[in-house]
Motif scaffolding. Sequence first.
Motif, mmCIF file in Angstrom:
data_model
loop_
_atom_site.group_PDB
_atom_site.id
_atom_site.type_symbol
_atom_site.label_atom_id
_atom_site.label_comp_id
_atom_site.label_asym_id
_atom_site.label_seq_id
_atom_site.Cartn_x
_atom_site.Cartn_y
_atom_site.Cartn_z
ATOM 1 N N ALA A 87 -14.164 37.574 -12.130
ATOM 2 C CA ALA A 87 -15.011 36.482 -11.640
ATOM 3 C C ALA A 87 -16.434 37.019 -11.575
ATOM 4 O O ALA A 87 -16.683 38.070 -10.982
ATOM 5 C CB ALA A 87 -14.553 36.000 -10.266
ATOM 6 N N THR A 114 -15.116 32.487 -14.240
ATOM 7 C CA THR A 114 -13.955 33.367 -14.239
ATOM 8 C C THR A 114 -13.552 33.706 -15.668
ATOM 9 O O THR A 114 -13.939 33.026 -16.627
ATOM 10 C CB THR A 114 -12.766 32.705 -13.524
ATOM 11 O OG1 THR A 114 -12.444 31.489 -14.191
ATOM 12 C CG2 THR A 114 -13.077 32.448 -12.062
ATOM 13 N N GLY A 115 -12.754 34.737 -15.785
ATOM 14 C CA GLY A 115 -12.247 35.131 -17.091
ATOM 15 C C GLY A 115 -10.934 35.874 -16.949
ATOM 16 O O GLY A 115 -10.579 36.344 -15.873
ATOM 17 N N ALA A 156 -15.580 36.148 -19.057
ATOM 18 C CA ALA A 156 -16.432 35.510 -18.043
ATOM 19 C C ALA A 156 -17.903 35.548 -18.456
ATOM 20 O O ALA A 156 -18.636 34.558 -18.277
ATOM 21 C CB ALA A 156 -16.241 36.200 -16.690
#
Length: 154
Positions: free
Chosen positions: A47, A57-58, A76
């Motif tokens: 994040a 996010t990612g 992200a």
Amino acid sequence: MEVNGTNHQKIVNIDDLDVGDQDLIRKAVEARNFAYCPYSNFAVGSALRTNTGEIFTGCNVENVAHSPGVCAERTAIVKAVSEGFTKFDAIAVVAYLENDFCTPCGVCRQALSEFASPDIKVFVAKPVAIRVLCTSVQELLPYRFSPDKLQKQL
Ligand SMILES: [Zn+2]
């Protein structure tokens, strides 16, 4: 608060962090649930918080051919940059290693340094975030190749 004696990085209890930083870590925990990692089974969530408070996010997204895969941190970063946000003040990275923290890989450290000041807060935690490693790009990549070095050359 305990300090890791070898590199000045701090390991703190999550409750000792600001509420906003705790929230960032929780969002990274949630993002980890979306990891596409059928080859490694190593799920990572991240994040990223912009300097104006937005959070992107990612998760890691693997590929059968491996090279096209991308880490959670860069997922992200790309999401944020593709929506016009290029200044970041913190990132949380969450993965599970039994006896260690999963710090960003070298490529992600360099990717972060493109958009973040060297002192960007980097929080590294486990999915059940109790203890958090608090570090920075400066600590993770002290001799990074930064945009200002290139500009000085031109
Ligand atoms: Zn990475």
